[in-house]
Design an enzyme around this catalytic site. Structure first.
Site, PDB file in Angstrom:
ATOM      1  N   LYS A  13       0.853  -1.205   0.000  1.00 58.45           N
ATOM      2  CA  LYS A  13       0.000   0.000   0.000  1.00 58.45           C
ATOM      3  C   LYS A  13       0.888   1.255   0.000  1.00 58.45           C
ATOM      4  O   LYS A  13       1.945   1.247  -0.614  1.00 58.45           O
ATOM      5  CB  LYS A  13      -0.978  -0.048   1.167  1.00 58.45           C
ATOM      6  CG  LYS A  13      -1.758  -1.385   1.188  1.00 58.45           C
ATOM      7  CD  LYS A  13      -2.888  -1.425   2.160  1.00 58.45           C
ATOM      8  CE  LYS A  13      -3.595  -2.778   2.052  1.00 58.45           C
ATOM      9  NZ  LYS A  13      -4.748  -2.903   2.924  1.00 58.45           N
ATOM     10  N   SER A 211      -6.419  -9.373   6.690  1.00 59.89           N
ATOM     11  CA  SER A 211      -5.934  -9.771   8.017  1.00 59.89           C
ATOM     12  C   SER A 211      -5.288 -11.152   8.054  1.00 59.89           C
ATOM     13  O   SER A 211      -5.410 -11.865   9.048  1.00 59.89           O
ATOM     14  CB  SER A 211      -7.058  -9.665   9.056  1.00 59.89           C
ATOM     15  OG  SER A 211      -7.450  -8.319   9.233  1.00 59.89           O
TER      16      SER A 211
HETATM   17  P1  PGA Z   1      -4.342  -6.550   5.443  1.00 62.88           P
HETATM   18  O1  PGA Z   1      -4.624  -6.016   3.964  1.00 62.88           O
HETATM   19  O2  PGA Z   1      -3.576  -7.855   5.293  1.00 62.88           O
HETATM   20  O3  PGA Z   1      -3.523  -5.474   6.100  1.00 62.88           O
HETATM   21  O4  PGA Z   1      -5.671  -6.766   6.092  1.00 62.88           O
HETATM   22  C1  PGA Z   1      -4.933  -6.906   2.928  1.00 62.88           C
HETATM   23  C2  PGA Z   1      -5.146  -6.141   1.650  1.00 62.88           C
HETATM   24  O5  PGA Z   1      -5.784  -5.077   1.668  1.00 62.88           O
HETATM   25  O6  PGA Z   1      -4.695  -6.601   0.571  1.00 62.88           O
END
Ligand code: PGA
Length: 251
Positions: A13, A211
């Protein structure tokens, strides 16, 4: 199932600067010869440097978005061809954060995915329901609609990956039950087989995202039609991503 190579993909991200390339070095060291496919999608600013670091390794680099056009007057945007030129081999498209923050609809995602395919990139197309949609028992309708509108006809078994990411599970620590994940993944598999036939339908990989952590990864990977994971927060450090990769290797 045996013919699909498992895939552990990390989505950084809007996180990471040059100093974080050390995490890629650490991943390479921890997994000199991985038995699953590995991919990291750092921010665009790091793609070229990251791709240079993995030239001698199986780890692949991807982008997090691309434009529908190859080039032109689109300030701030990046084309699929530019991602490929920088060393990316894949791109995440239609992530719920882009669908929400940038009002991307499935038709836009489909045009982006077509552009990605035309540039030779693998498209990791994200679908997922909100909590309200799940509680209203609309999950499969929502996923089915997103799938048919977001996946372009250029899809092949190699260039298409679908990531099922329930919005309520992203970054929350909340994760669906194995039955809930399995229901959606079996549904996506059946839809792909119906639209594209058994060849493409059975070869495209289906990732679960939301998650995924070292302590729940093995449970997720045991679910039918789960070919790997798209990992956000836990992909930021090799210390957290590595046990997830090992769980996938052992699944
Ligand atoms: P997360 O994000 O593992 O931090 O929940 C997953 C994603 O948005 O691809």
């Amino acid at each position: 199932m045996g013919m699909r190579r498992k895939l552990a993909a990390g989505n950084w991200k809007m996180n990471g600067t040059l100093a974080d390339l050390a995490q890629i070095e650490a991943l390479k060291t921890a997994h000199p010869d991985p038995s699953v496919d590995l991919m990291l999608c750092p921010p665009a600013t790091l793609i070229h440097a990251a791709a240079g670091l993995v030239r001698d390794h199986a780890l692949r680099i991807g982008g997090q978005d691309c434009h529908t056009q190859v080039a032109g007057a689109h300030t701030g945007d990046i084309s699929a061809a530019q991602l490929a030129d920088a060393g990316a081999q894949a791109v995440i498209l239609g992530h719920s954060e882009r669908r929400e923050d940038h009002e991307e609809d499935s038709e836009t995602v489909r045009a982006k995915a077509r552009a990605a395919h035309e540039a030779g990139l693998m498209a990791v197309i994200c679908v997922g329901e909100s909590l309200a949609q799940r509680e209203a028992l609309n999950t499969l309708d929502i996923i089915g609609g997103q799938l048919s509108a977001s996946v372009p006809d250029t899809a092949t078994g190699e260039n298409l990956v679908i990531a099922y990411e329930p919005i309520w599970a992203i970054g929350t620590g909340r994760i669906p039950t194995p039955d809930q994940i399995g229901e959606v993944h079996d549904f996506i598999r059946a839809r792909l087989e119906r639209r594209f036939g058994a060849g493409v339908g059975r070869s495209a990989r289906l990732l679960y995202g939301g998650s995924v952590k070292p302590d729940n990864a093995a449970t997720v990977f045991a679910v039918s039609n789960v070919d790997g994971a798209l990992v956000g927060g836990a992909s930021l450090t090799a210390d957290e991503f590595s046990p997830i990769i090992k769980a996938l290797e052992q699944a």
